[in-house]
Write a protein that holds these residues in place. Structure first.
Motif, PDB file in Angstrom:
ATOM      1  N   CYS A  89       0.847  -1.212   0.000  1.00 49.29           N
ATOM      2  CA  CYS A  89       0.000   0.000   0.000  1.00 49.29           C
ATOM      3  C   CYS A  89       0.876   1.254   0.000  1.00 49.29           C
ATOM      4  CB  CYS A  89      -0.940   0.007   1.212  1.00 49.29           C
ATOM      5  SG  CYS A  89      -2.232  -1.242   1.108  1.00 49.29           S
ATOM      6  N   SER A  93       0.915   4.064  -2.920  1.00 48.23           N
ATOM      7  CA  SER A  93       0.583   5.456  -2.578  1.00 48.23           C
ATOM      8  C   SER A  93       1.506   6.449  -3.249  1.00 48.23           C
ATOM      9  CB  SER A  93       0.731   5.695  -1.073  1.00 48.23           C
ATOM     10  OG  SER A  93      -0.177   4.945  -0.382  1.00 48.23           O
ATOM     11  N   ARG A  94       2.805   6.112  -3.254  1.00 52.58           N
ATOM     12  CA  ARG A  94       3.774   7.095  -3.748  1.00 52.58           C
ATOM     13  C   ARG A  94       4.260   6.789  -5.158  1.00 52.58           C
ATOM     14  NH1 ARG A  94       1.735  10.705  -1.565  1.00 52.58           N
ATOM     15  NH2 ARG A  94       3.469  12.154  -1.813  1.00 52.58           N
ATOM     16  N   TYR A 123      -8.938  -0.529   1.855  1.00 54.12           N
ATOM     17  CA  TYR A 123      -8.250   0.547   1.115  1.00 54.12           C
ATOM     18  C   TYR A 123      -8.464   0.386  -0.392  1.00 54.12           C
ATOM     19  CZ  TYR A 123      -5.589   1.334   5.472  1.00 54.12           C
ATOM     20  OH  TYR A 123      -5.210   1.575   6.757  1.00 54.12           O
ATOM     21  N   LEU A 289      -8.530   4.011  -2.200  1.00 52.55           N
ATOM     22  CA  LEU A 289      -7.724   4.985  -1.457  1.00 52.55           C
ATOM     23  C   LEU A 289      -6.578   5.538  -2.306  1.00 52.55           C
ATOM     24  CD1 LEU A 289      -7.375   6.374   1.299  1.00 52.55           C
ATOM     25  CD2 LEU A 289      -5.911   4.477   1.990  1.00 52.55           C
ATOM     26  N   ASP A 290      -6.063   4.748  -3.255  1.00 50.25           N
ATOM     27  CA  ASP A 290      -4.922   5.233  -4.040  1.00 50.25           C
ATOM     28  C   ASP A 290      -5.306   6.373  -4.974  1.00 50.25           C
ATOM     29  OD1 ASP A 290      -6.353   3.195  -5.335  1.00 50.25           O
ATOM     30  OD2 ASP A 290      -4.692   2.646  -6.633  1.00 50.25           O
ATOM     31  N   SER A 293      -4.551   9.101  -2.307  1.00 52.18           N
ATOM     32  CA  SER A 293      -3.196   9.197  -1.745  1.00 52.18           C
ATOM     33  C   SER A 293      -2.195   9.781  -2.730  1.00 52.18           C
ATOM     34  CB  SER A 293      -2.732   7.819  -1.268  1.00 52.18           C
ATOM     35  OG  SER A 293      -2.731   6.908  -2.339  1.00 52.18           O
TER      36      SER A 293
END
Ligand SMILES: Cc1ncc(C[n+]2csc(CCOP(=O)(O)OP(=O)(O)O)c2C)c(N)n1
Ligand code: SF4
Length: 317
Positions: A89, A93-94, A123, A289-290, A293
């Motif tokens: 995760c 995210s990054r 998520y 969620l991504d 994020s």
């Protein structure tokens, strides 16, 4: 030349990836281990999809199956026992540009990592999660896992587990915001590949429950299933896992199952009568969620510093 127009040119892609492009070296699993079949299937999908190796991130915890990243020529993270999913995760995210694949065992995911399993489902970040279910802790040499069937003797329970096992797919279906749950078996390579392919194309967290042979420590757990195809139910549907003629010929029991029907998926995931393989559930509309994020990823250094200053100012006394 040979009657071709003068301006003719062959459109050759700058890079073409072969199976060797994803080969990370000789896999050190026992002969006959089901992990080999999964590795081959993943490498084929990467080749078919022409995924550049530098755009792949293979993440795992600890276990025999978690050695997976070593055998792929790609980015990899062989991390801590039970922690494959939080690492995955974080990566997603990054680095939303990376295709994230997770290799985790029934011990790694469903025992020590169970809290992360639930939250990763919630998520719903875009990644493929392959849960290798060999019904045992393999790497540490035969301890009971949450999926060990009753009656199977292990080093921690020589007379067999005291409690009934959990089923990986059925449990995953119960998690909030879950968006993709499929089940397959390592001993049916075309079905395994088609399932992973469907998982790869789903946008969200795709959980794939893979029944995986461990000839060293649980050599007989799947014997009945492998010897009697009547015990398997092949799920089919235009929105499900592709089942070509060869796969359809293997199983007498087939059912068209609409993967948007969660209640039916729960009922089908129950293994007391038959083992349903194929896509149990898919909800492409589940929030991810991504998609949140990634906010701020394109901020300049100055913008990041200014944002930091603003935050710190809120705490000034
Ligand atoms: C924090 C921690 N606890 C325990 C261990 C020991 N350990 C390593 S792998 C493993 C279980 C592996 O089983 P599974 O995840 O099912 O993978 P398999 O080896 O069967 O593929 C355990 C208990 C560890 N490495 N770290
Ligand atoms: S112990 Fe089992 S799971 Fe581990 S490599 Fe050997 S056969 Fe595979």
């Amino acid at each position: 030349m040979f009657g071709l127009p003068a301006d003719w040119s062959l459109d050759v892609p700058e890079r073409y990836f072969t199976l060797e492009s994803y080969d990370g070296g000789v896999a050190r699993w026992c002969p006959g281990c089901g992990d080999f079949a999964v590795l081959s299937a993943v490498q084929r999908i990467c080749r078919d999809e022409q995924i550049p190796p530098e755009k792949l991130a293979m993440i795992s915890g600890i276990g025999c199956s978690s050695r997976f990243p070593h055998y792929m020529h790609a980015y990899g993270f062989h991390g801590l026992h039970g922690r494959a999913l939080p690492v995955a995760c974080g990566v997603k995210s990054r680095r939303p540009d990376l295709d994230v694949w997770v290799a985790t065992g029934d011990g790694d995911c469903c025992s020590i990592g169970a809290a992360h399993w639930l939250h990763a489902a919630r998520y719903n970040m875009d990644m493929v999660v392959m849960i290798f279910d060999n019904s045992i802790y393999g790497l540490t040499k035969k301890q009971t896992s949450p999926t060990t069937p009753m009656g199977v003797g292990t080093n921690t329970h020589p007379d067999g587990a005291y409690l009934p096992p959990l089923d990986v797919a059925r449990t995953t279906l119960g998690f909030p915001n879950v968006s993709f749950v499929a089940r397959t078996v390592d001993w049916n390579p075309p079905h395994l590949a088609a399932t992973l392919e469907a998982a790869y194309h789903h946008k969200g967290t795709s959980f794939v429950h893979i029944l995986q042979r461990c000839p060293t420590y649980t050599p007989n757990v799947f014997d009945e299933l492998r010897q009697n195809s009547d015990l398997t139910l092949l799920l089919t549907h235009p929105d499900g896992v592709r089942a070509d003629d060869a796969v359809r010929r293997m199983y007498e029991n087939q059912r068209e199952h609409d993967p948007s029907d969660l209640a039916a998926a729960h009922a089908l995931a129950d293994r007391s009568e038959k083992l349903a393989i194929g896509l149990l559930y898919r909800n492409p509309a589940a929030p991810r969620l991504d998609t949140f994020s990634v906010r701020g990823l394109d901020a300049t250094r100055e913008q990041k510093l200014a944002a930091l200053e603003r935050e710190l100012d809120r705490f000034a006394v």
